[in-house]
Design a protein around this motif. Structure first.
Motif, mmCIF file in Angstrom:
data_model
loop_
_atom_site.group_PDB
_atom_site.id
_atom_site.type_symbol
_atom_site.label_atom_id
_atom_site.label_comp_id
_atom_site.label_asym_id
_atom_site.label_seq_id
_atom_site.Cartn_x
_atom_site.Cartn_y
_atom_site.Cartn_z
ATOM 1 N N ARG A 26 36.063 -4.796 15.873
ATOM 2 C CA ARG A 26 35.599 -4.694 14.498
ATOM 3 C C ARG A 26 34.127 -4.286 14.476
ATOM 4 N NH1 ARG A 26 36.020 -9.975 10.967
ATOM 5 N NH2 ARG A 26 34.218 -10.533 12.258
ATOM 6 N N LYS A 27 33.843 -3.302 13.647
ATOM 7 C CA LYS A 27 32.470 -2.813 13.537
ATOM 8 C C LYS A 27 32.016 -2.867 12.087
ATOM 9 C CE LYS A 27 32.542 0.396 17.461
ATOM 10 N NZ LYS A 27 32.299 1.794 17.894
ATOM 11 N N GLU A 28 30.744 -3.042 11.913
ATOM 12 C CA GLU A 28 30.176 -2.994 10.579
ATOM 13 C C GLU A 28 30.034 -1.541 10.132
ATOM 14 O OE1 GLU A 28 26.547 -5.053 10.309
ATOM 15 O OE2 GLU A 28 27.364 -7.008 10.874
ATOM 16 N N ARG A 29 30.121 -1.288 8.826
ATOM 17 C CA ARG A 29 29.941 0.060 8.290
ATOM 18 C C ARG A 29 29.212 -0.013 6.961
ATOM 19 N NH1 ARG A 29 33.092 1.408 4.051
ATOM 20 N NH2 ARG A 29 34.836 0.016 3.549
ATOM 21 N N TRP A 30 28.623 1.119 6.612
ATOM 22 C CA TRP A 30 27.929 1.214 5.338
ATOM 23 C C TRP A 30 28.920 1.581 4.240
ATOM 24 C CZ3 TRP A 30 23.020 -0.260 4.550
ATOM 25 C CH2 TRP A 30 22.188 -0.375 5.667
ATOM 26 N N GLY A 31 28.742 1.024 3.080
ATOM 27 C CA GLY A 31 29.564 1.336 1.911
ATOM 28 C C GLY A 31 28.702 1.485 0.687
ATOM 29 N N LEU A 32 29.274 2.086 -0.339
ATOM 30 C CA LEU A 32 28.530 2.295 -1.569
ATOM 31 C C LEU A 32 28.367 0.987 -2.341
ATOM 32 C CD1 LEU A 32 30.113 5.628 -2.877
ATOM 33 C CD2 LEU A 32 27.808 5.330 -1.953
ATOM 34 N N SER A 33 27.177 0.780 -2.820
ATOM 35 C CA SER A 33 26.924 -0.348 -3.701
ATOM 36 C C SER A 33 27.305 0.055 -5.120
ATOM 37 C CB SER A 33 25.444 -0.733 -3.648
ATOM 38 O OG SER A 33 24.646 0.333 -4.162
ATOM 39 N N TRP A 34 27.132 -0.834 -6.074
ATOM 40 C CA TRP A 34 27.459 -0.485 -7.454
ATOM 41 C C TRP A 34 26.547 0.623 -7.956
ATOM 42 C CZ3 TRP A 34 24.029 -0.812 -11.451
ATOM 43 C CH2 TRP A 34 22.878 -1.600 -11.256
ATOM 44 N N GLY A 36 25.362 2.979 -6.011
ATOM 45 C CA GLY A 36 25.883 4.190 -5.378
ATOM 46 C C GLY A 36 27.095 4.738 -6.099
ATOM 47 N N TRP A 37 28.033 3.832 -6.443
ATOM 48 C CA TRP A 37 29.219 4.269 -7.186
ATOM 49 C C TRP A 37 28.855 4.824 -8.551
ATOM 50 C CZ3 TRP A 37 33.469 5.559 -5.149
ATOM 51 C CH2 TRP A 37 33.969 4.909 -4.012
ATOM 52 N N LEU A 38 27.846 4.237 -9.181
ATOM 53 C CA LEU A 38 27.397 4.731 -10.479
ATOM 54 C C LEU A 38 26.830 6.140 -10.356
ATOM 55 C CD1 LEU A 38 26.849 4.234 -13.484
ATOM 56 C CD2 LEU A 38 24.643 3.223 -12.841
ATOM 57 N N LEU A 39 26.060 6.373 -9.298
ATOM 58 C CA LEU A 39 25.481 7.693 -9.076
ATOM 59 C C LEU A 39 26.570 8.730 -8.795
ATOM 60 C CD1 LEU A 39 22.995 9.487 -8.695
ATOM 61 C CD2 LEU A 39 22.956 8.796 -6.288
ATOM 62 N N VAL A 40 27.537 8.379 -7.927
ATOM 63 C CA VAL A 40 28.624 9.305 -7.599
ATOM 64 C C VAL A 40 29.475 9.608 -8.827
ATOM 65 C CG1 VAL A 40 30.760 9.542 -6.272
ATOM 66 C CG2 VAL A 40 28.705 8.662 -5.164
ATOM 67 N N THR A 41 29.795 8.579 -9.602
ATOM 68 C CA THR A 41 30.602 8.777 -10.805
ATOM 69 C C THR A 41 29.882 9.648 -11.817
ATOM 70 O OG1 THR A 41 31.645 6.618 -10.468
ATOM 71 C CG2 THR A 41 31.825 7.608 -12.663
#
Length: 252
Positions: A26-34, A36-41
């Motif tokens: 198991r490895k850690e990974r980066w994900g979008l924060s709220w 980030g999701w707001l910017l992408v949307t």
């Protein structure tokens, strides 16, 4: 003393990250924060809105070239054929050609006079174009890839009659224009310049096309058809097609 394995000497935190004797880890990974999701949307909605506003002008393109040859697609409505007659009268054209295959409902090719090219030619004459200036060039292909088949029939007619045509304008309806220009260019290759003239549909305002059923139907249908023609349409290669392919640019 038994020999310690590599897994035994690992820190406990590393052991907890592995399963099945180290096969899975198991490895850690980066994900979008709220944020980030707001910017992408927001970016996606902005892009969709931009496409929404510009899709009709993109499809219903008009780009005339300097030429004395006008081609009128026979499958267009009467109002567009009338516009073709006016385009011919007001321009510096010397010849006008009509294209098109068997009419819908004929169940295939019967003869040249039961084609859209023939119907359009007769309509142009009724709108005041002299008989000797109008030439119908019918296609015998029914239903599938009608626009491309009409372009190939015109190309072959020019060759059979030893006409060295270097440019011409094609007149068609509204949102069909972008795809028509693309398919005619595919048929003729890079040594012939294809201009395009789009005639607006009088049944709806192109600026507010989404408010009309005809506008929505045309924009959606032609958008899908254009994507197919641009990225997925690969016509069968005949001997005459090979000559056109050799004339086309090697890079895009």
């Amino acid at each position: 003393m038994s020999q310690a394995t590599a897994l035994d000497v690992m820190p406990s935190c590393d052991k907890s990250l592995q399963k099945l004797w180290g096969i899975l880890r198991r490895k850690e990974r980066w994900g979008l924060s709220w944020r980030g999701w707001l910017l992408v949307t927001s970016a996606g909605l902005a892009a969709a809105y931009f496409a929404f506003l510009n899709i009709h002008p993109f499809l219903a393109v008009t780009h005339r070239v300097n030429t004395n040859v006008l081609v009128v697609e026979g499958t267009i409505q009467r109002y567009a054929i009338r516009a073709g007659a006016e385009e011919f009268k007001n321009g510096s054209y010397k010849r006008i050609f009509t294209t098109g295959g068997p009419e819908n409902g004929d169940r295939g090719y019967v003869n040249d006079y039961y084609t859209s090219a023939s119907v359009a030619a007769e309509s142009l004459k009724k709108f005041g174009i002299r008989d000797d200036l109008v030439q119908m060039v019918p296609s015998r292909v029914f239903a599938r890839e009608r626009t491309y088949s009409s372009a190939v029939a015109l190309r072959d007619w020019f060759r059979e009659h030893n006409l060295a045509i270097h440019s011409f304008n094609v007149l068609t309806e509204d949102c069909h224009a972008r795809r028509t220009q693309l398919l005619y260019q595919k048929a003729f290759g890079g040594k012939v310049t294809v201009g395009i003239i789009a005639v607006s549909n009088p049944d709806y305002d192109p600026k507010d096309w989404w408010r009309y059923s005809d506008g929505v139907r045309e924009v959606i249908g032609e958008s899908i058809a254009y994507i197919y023609a641009q990225f997925f349409f690969y016509p069968s290669v005949s001997s005459s097609d090979k000559e056109a392919a050799q004339a086309a640019p090697t890079s895009r």
